[in-house]
Write a protein that holds these residues in place. Sequence first.
Motif, PDB file in Angstrom:
ATOM      1  N   ALA A 192      -4.093  12.307  -9.636  1.00  0.00           N
ATOM      2  CA  ALA A 192      -4.071  11.162  -8.941  1.00  0.00           C
ATOM      3  C   ALA A 192      -2.544  10.571  -9.071  1.00  0.00           C
ATOM      4  CB  ALA A 192      -5.125  10.022  -9.606  1.00  0.00           C
ATOM      5  N   GLU A 193      -1.798  10.646 -10.214  1.00  0.00           N
ATOM      6  CA  GLU A 193      -0.477   9.834 -10.127  1.00  0.00           C
ATOM      7  C   GLU A 193       0.472  10.877  -9.339  1.00  0.00           C
ATOM      8  OE1 GLU A 193       2.472   8.110 -13.532  1.00  0.00           O
ATOM      9  OE2 GLU A 193       0.895   9.358 -14.115  1.00  0.00           O
ATOM     10  N   GLU A 194       0.282  12.165  -9.469  1.00  0.00           N
ATOM     11  CA  GLU A 194       1.439  12.866  -8.404  1.00  0.00           C
ATOM     12  C   GLU A 194       1.118  12.454  -6.911  1.00  0.00           C
ATOM     13  OE1 GLU A 194       2.221  17.645  -7.510  1.00  0.00           O
ATOM     14  OE2 GLU A 194       0.714  17.063  -9.058  1.00  0.00           O
ATOM     15  N   ARG A 195      -0.184  12.469  -6.555  1.00  0.00           N
ATOM     16  CA  ARG A 195      -0.174  12.163  -4.873  1.00  0.00           C
ATOM     17  C   ARG A 195      -0.056  10.661  -4.764  1.00  0.00           C
ATOM     18  NH1 ARG A 195      -3.221  15.711  -2.224  1.00  0.00           N
ATOM     19  NH2 ARG A 195      -2.166  14.802  -0.528  1.00  0.00           N
ATOM     20  N   SER A 196      -0.215   9.871  -5.603  1.00  0.00           N
ATOM     21  CA  SER A 196       0.170   8.393  -5.270  1.00  0.00           C
ATOM     22  C   SER A 196       1.595   8.271  -5.216  1.00  0.00           C
ATOM     23  CB  SER A 196      -0.664   7.554  -6.608  1.00  0.00           C
ATOM     24  OG  SER A 196      -1.823   7.550  -6.665  1.00  0.00           O
ATOM     25  N   LEU A 197       2.293   9.086  -6.058  1.00  0.00           N
ATOM     26  CA  LEU A 197       3.776   8.825  -6.104  1.00  0.00           C
ATOM     27  C   LEU A 197       4.247   9.433  -4.744  1.00  0.00           C
ATOM     28  CD1 LEU A 197       4.926   9.957  -9.450  1.00  0.00           C
ATOM     29  CD2 LEU A 197       5.050   7.771  -8.526  1.00  0.00           C
ATOM     30  N   GLN A 238       5.093  -0.219  -3.874  1.00  0.00           N
ATOM     31  CA  GLN A 238       3.926  -0.451  -4.800  1.00  0.00           C
ATOM     32  C   GLN A 238       3.075  -1.472  -4.301  1.00  0.00           C
ATOM     33  OE1 GLN A 238       4.987  -0.455  -8.755  1.00  0.00           O
ATOM     34  NE2 GLN A 238       6.113   1.531  -8.598  1.00  0.00           N
ATOM     35  N   MET A 239       3.720  -2.701  -4.005  1.00  0.00           N
ATOM     36  CA  MET A 239       2.800  -3.659  -3.571  1.00  0.00           C
ATOM     37  C   MET A 239       2.358  -3.182  -1.901  1.00  0.00           C
ATOM     38  SD  MET A 239       4.872  -7.382  -4.344  1.00  0.00           S
ATOM     39  CE  MET A 239       3.422  -8.234  -3.564  1.00  0.00           C
ATOM     40  N   THR A 240       3.133  -2.755  -1.050  1.00  0.00           N
ATOM     41  CA  THR A 240       2.746  -2.265   0.152  1.00  0.00           C
ATOM     42  C   THR A 240       1.490  -1.163   0.095  1.00  0.00           C
ATOM     43  OG1 THR A 240       4.916  -2.766   0.815  1.00  0.00           O
ATOM     44  CG2 THR A 240       3.388  -1.620   2.574  1.00  0.00           C
ATOM     45  N   GLY A 241       1.515  -0.302  -0.887  1.00  0.00           N
ATOM     46  CA  GLY A 241       0.626   0.627  -0.903  1.00  0.00           C
ATOM     47  C   GLY A 241      -0.634  -0.033  -1.307  1.00  0.00           C
ATOM     48  N   PHE A 242      -0.532  -0.884  -2.491  1.00  0.00           N
ATOM     49  CA  PHE A 242      -1.812  -1.535  -3.031  1.00  0.00           C
ATOM     50  C   PHE A 242      -2.421  -2.525  -1.651  1.00  0.00           C
ATOM     51  CE2 PHE A 242      -3.496  -5.579  -4.761  1.00  0.00           C
ATOM     52  CZ  PHE A 242      -4.424  -4.990  -5.422  1.00  0.00           C
ATOM     53  N   LEU A 243      -1.609  -3.052  -1.025  1.00  0.00           N
ATOM     54  CA  LEU A 243      -2.178  -3.704   0.134  1.00  0.00           C
ATOM     55  C   LEU A 243      -2.999  -2.917   1.002  1.00  0.00           C
ATOM     56  CD1 LEU A 243      -2.313  -6.215   2.382  1.00  0.00           C
ATOM     57  CD2 LEU A 243      -0.113  -5.259   3.216  1.00  0.00           C
ATOM     58  N   PHE A 244      -2.556  -1.703   1.341  1.00  0.00           N
ATOM     59  CA  PHE A 244      -3.155  -0.904   2.155  1.00  0.00           C
ATOM     60  C   PHE A 244      -4.330  -0.126   1.596  1.00  0.00           C
ATOM     61  CE2 PHE A 244      -4.154   3.454   3.798  1.00  0.00           C
ATOM     62  CZ  PHE A 244      -4.252   3.378   5.046  1.00  0.00           C
ATOM     63  N   VAL A 245      -4.292   0.011   0.285  1.00  0.00           N
ATOM     64  CA  VAL A 245      -5.608   0.503  -0.297  1.00  0.00           C
ATOM     65  C   VAL A 245      -6.610  -0.536  -0.353  1.00  0.00           C
ATOM     66  CG1 VAL A 245      -6.522   1.624  -2.425  1.00  0.00           C
ATOM     67  CG2 VAL A 245      -4.276   2.428  -1.603  1.00  0.00           C
ATOM     68  N   GLY A 246      -6.315  -1.783  -1.075  1.00  0.00           N
ATOM     69  CA  GLY A 246      -7.126  -2.727  -1.185  1.00  0.00           C
ATOM     70  C   GLY A 246      -7.594  -3.546   0.101  1.00  0.00           C
ATOM     71  N   GLY A 247      -6.905  -3.354   1.253  1.00  0.00           N
ATOM     72  CA  GLY A 247      -7.338  -3.858   2.374  1.00  0.00           C
ATOM     73  C   GLY A 247      -8.231  -3.205   3.359  1.00  0.00           C
TER      74      GLY A 247
END
Length: 411
Positions: A192-197, A238-247
């Motif tokens: 999970a961490e590797e792919r998230s990075l 990270q904020m943009t990534g979180f926006l995409f996932v949570g959105g």
Amino acid sequence: MTLVENEIPYSETLPWPEGMAPMAVIDEDGALSEPHAQYAWLRHNYPVIAMHNEVGPDVWMVTRYDSVRAGLRAPKVYANQPADTQPTYAFVSQWDAPNHTRLRQFYARAFNPKSIALVEDAVRERAITLIDRFVAAGGGDLIEELAVPLTLITIGSVAGLPTEDIPTLKEYSEHMLLLQARARALPSSEDAEERSLEFLAYVAERLDVLYAEGSESVGGVIAKAWKDGEMTKEEAAQMTGFLFVGGHDTTTMLLGHLVRFMIEEPDLLERLRTDPEAPALAVEEAVRMRGAVHRATRYLKEEVVVDGVPIPQGELVRLVVAAANRDESVFDQPNEFDIDRDNSKHLGFGAGVHSCPGAPLARLQLRVALEEISRRVEKFEFDGADALEIQPGHSISLGPKRLMVRVTSLT
């Protein structure tokens, strides 16, 4: 059974009704995917319980409306991040003040009513294309063929991520969800961490492009804040990534739930067609009754007494918003789908400083989808005995994972 004084009400020791699966930290067999019966039983009998946790402190559940709302609105006691630690990633939902306040302001700049209104035409155009295709095919898997592409393309555009990259970004987003799950003592994966990075590196490159273009997307606002020195490059990605996932994840499930309601409530589609106010009202009732986020996890900074039960400092507490949203003391006939009820008090988008910043966009997408569906569809029906598959109950978001439906067109 009555608890003796100072006895901790652990889930596995409670006298659960016959046939009702006890609540647990991890839903091993999918029995807790839609645990509304358990929530109701707990509200009436044991509104605060504990669950043994093999990987950390005990996990507590709070189910009554007043107690859940109070916890959501007390961030100095019910903390988002563990005591004396800083989250590794700038997922806003896992930070507390002052960093939460600093980072959240950038979402507030972009998610304002004027900005959201500007994307409505684009959302409607995508919705029409996808709905027309789905209706022409006579139905299919509503989640994968309609809800997922609609929400992914919308949030991707808002975040400033190219439409052609959406399939790859969807895969990355699943790993980001698993990374968030790890921080909440939920099942994750080794990579999970590797792919998230990898995903965050892609996002960082994209933010450079958005800044150069002077983009007014949410991603562009975040990129400018980074370049202006208001946040680091890592925080911006990270904020943009979180926006995409949570959105997209929660909105996808909510659209699935709304179609379930159309099947269960035969008059709903006609009401959506004939009453201009009905789509927005239906969205709010769906968020209350089957919101995709069942709980908000918090870390206690001090001991509290909730509904007569003491919870020690340092414990994990799940404030169960899905249980609170069906509390009979607040909502009359809470298990009935009624779009005419007063939903001003529902907690489906949270409450307090950690309420969902993307709620206006979610409401817009769902309202537009309902408007366009009602203009094209006469009737939805489940397609097969196993038409509905619900996400496992240990996931962050709970809702339809697969929804096979047949469609009868109006024309």
